[in-house]
Design an enzyme around this catalytic site. Sequence first.
Site, PDB file in Angstrom:
ATOM      1  N   LYS A 189     -13.528 -14.866 -25.341  1.00 14.08           N
ATOM      2  CA  LYS A 189     -12.621 -14.110 -24.484  1.00 14.08           C
ATOM      3  C   LYS A 189     -11.748 -13.105 -25.561  1.00 14.08           C
ATOM      4  CE  LYS A 189      -8.465 -13.197 -22.942  1.00 14.08           C
ATOM      5  NZ  LYS A 189      -7.204 -13.100 -23.371  1.00 14.08           N
ATOM      6  N   GLY A 239      -5.079  -9.229 -26.339  1.00 12.49           N
ATOM      7  CA  GLY A 239      -4.327  -8.733 -27.067  1.00 12.49           C
ATOM      8  C   GLY A 239      -4.453  -7.035 -27.467  1.00 12.49           C
ATOM      9  N   GLY A 267      -4.738  -5.745 -21.332  1.00 12.78           N
ATOM     10  CA  GLY A 267      -3.137  -5.458 -20.887  1.00 12.78           C
ATOM     11  C   GLY A 267      -2.721  -4.241 -21.480  1.00 12.78           C
ATOM     12  N   ASP A 290      -7.565 -15.157 -19.356  1.00 12.25           N
ATOM     13  CA  ASP A 290      -7.917 -16.396 -19.969  1.00 12.25           C
ATOM     14  C   ASP A 290      -8.588 -17.336 -18.870  1.00 12.25           C
ATOM     15  OD1 ASP A 290      -7.003 -15.994 -22.438  1.00 12.25           O
ATOM     16  OD2 ASP A 290      -5.010 -16.492 -22.118  1.00 12.25           O
ATOM     17  N   LYS A 334      -1.575 -18.702 -21.669  1.00  8.92           N
ATOM     18  CA  LYS A 334      -2.803 -18.916 -22.430  1.00  8.92           C
ATOM     19  C   LYS A 334      -3.137 -20.179 -22.817  1.00  8.92           C
ATOM     20  CE  LYS A 334      -3.211 -15.804 -25.564  1.00  8.92           C
ATOM     21  NZ  LYS A 334      -4.547 -15.188 -25.082  1.00  8.92           N
TER      22      LYS A 334
END
Length: 257
Positions: free
Chosen positions: A7, A10, A44, A161, A216
């Site tokens: 995954k 960031g 994001g 996540d 997370k």
Amino acid sequence: MNPLIIKLGGVLLDSEEALERLFSALVNYRESHQRPLVIVHGGGCVVDELMKGLNLPVKKKNGLRVTPADQIDIITGALAGTANKTLLAWAKKHQIAAVGLFLGDGDSVKVTQLDEELGHVGLAQPGSPKLINSLLENGYLPVVSSIGVTDEGQLMNVNADQAATALAATLGADLILLSDVSGILDGKGQRIAEMTAAKAEQLIEQGIITDGMIVKVNAALDAARTLGRPVDIASWRHAEQLPALFNGMPMGTRILA
């Protein structure tokens, strides 16, 4: 051998250097190992940039992005479009045969609305492994965005996540959550090698684990419980360590069931 889900999150999607390191590590790993790999990604930073450019507010609740009806099309375009195709372009550049998907393709991950107050934010549940297993058997690298769709046809933004966890349960796969940080840090900035639910609860109460890291850690704990095996949270920054990480060597924080 169980597939491995990597995954990505960031600022990785925003950094050409990071993507170069990651895909070089993927090429090295695929050349010397037969283990099938799947990438799941959010994006994001891509969404935030787009929202800023459009002067749209970004609201979060408990670390999850609030997604009003008038924003879901924009977020879908950013995640299933720009972010997904950027990763496919990098795969192409490194001669990796990749296929871009979203959670609804082949009903791979089932999605329902999580909370009306969050708007178009979805809860991910395991779905059908058929499509992705077929792609893996034929040597493809599936690259899956965290956009899903409900049975009623509503597009949903899913925390990446949690999407990766549901897909790992679908495929019986191992899971690594790659992050900007080298793992979960204690109050002194030191990496914690192993994490249990009790330890996580304690650190959340103490305010050491906060905001998006709570989501997370909870996703990783949920994954470890669901899959019955440890889940790793680690950094993508050290490319030379990634092949060993993909092989099961703990490099960040190992979340225990």
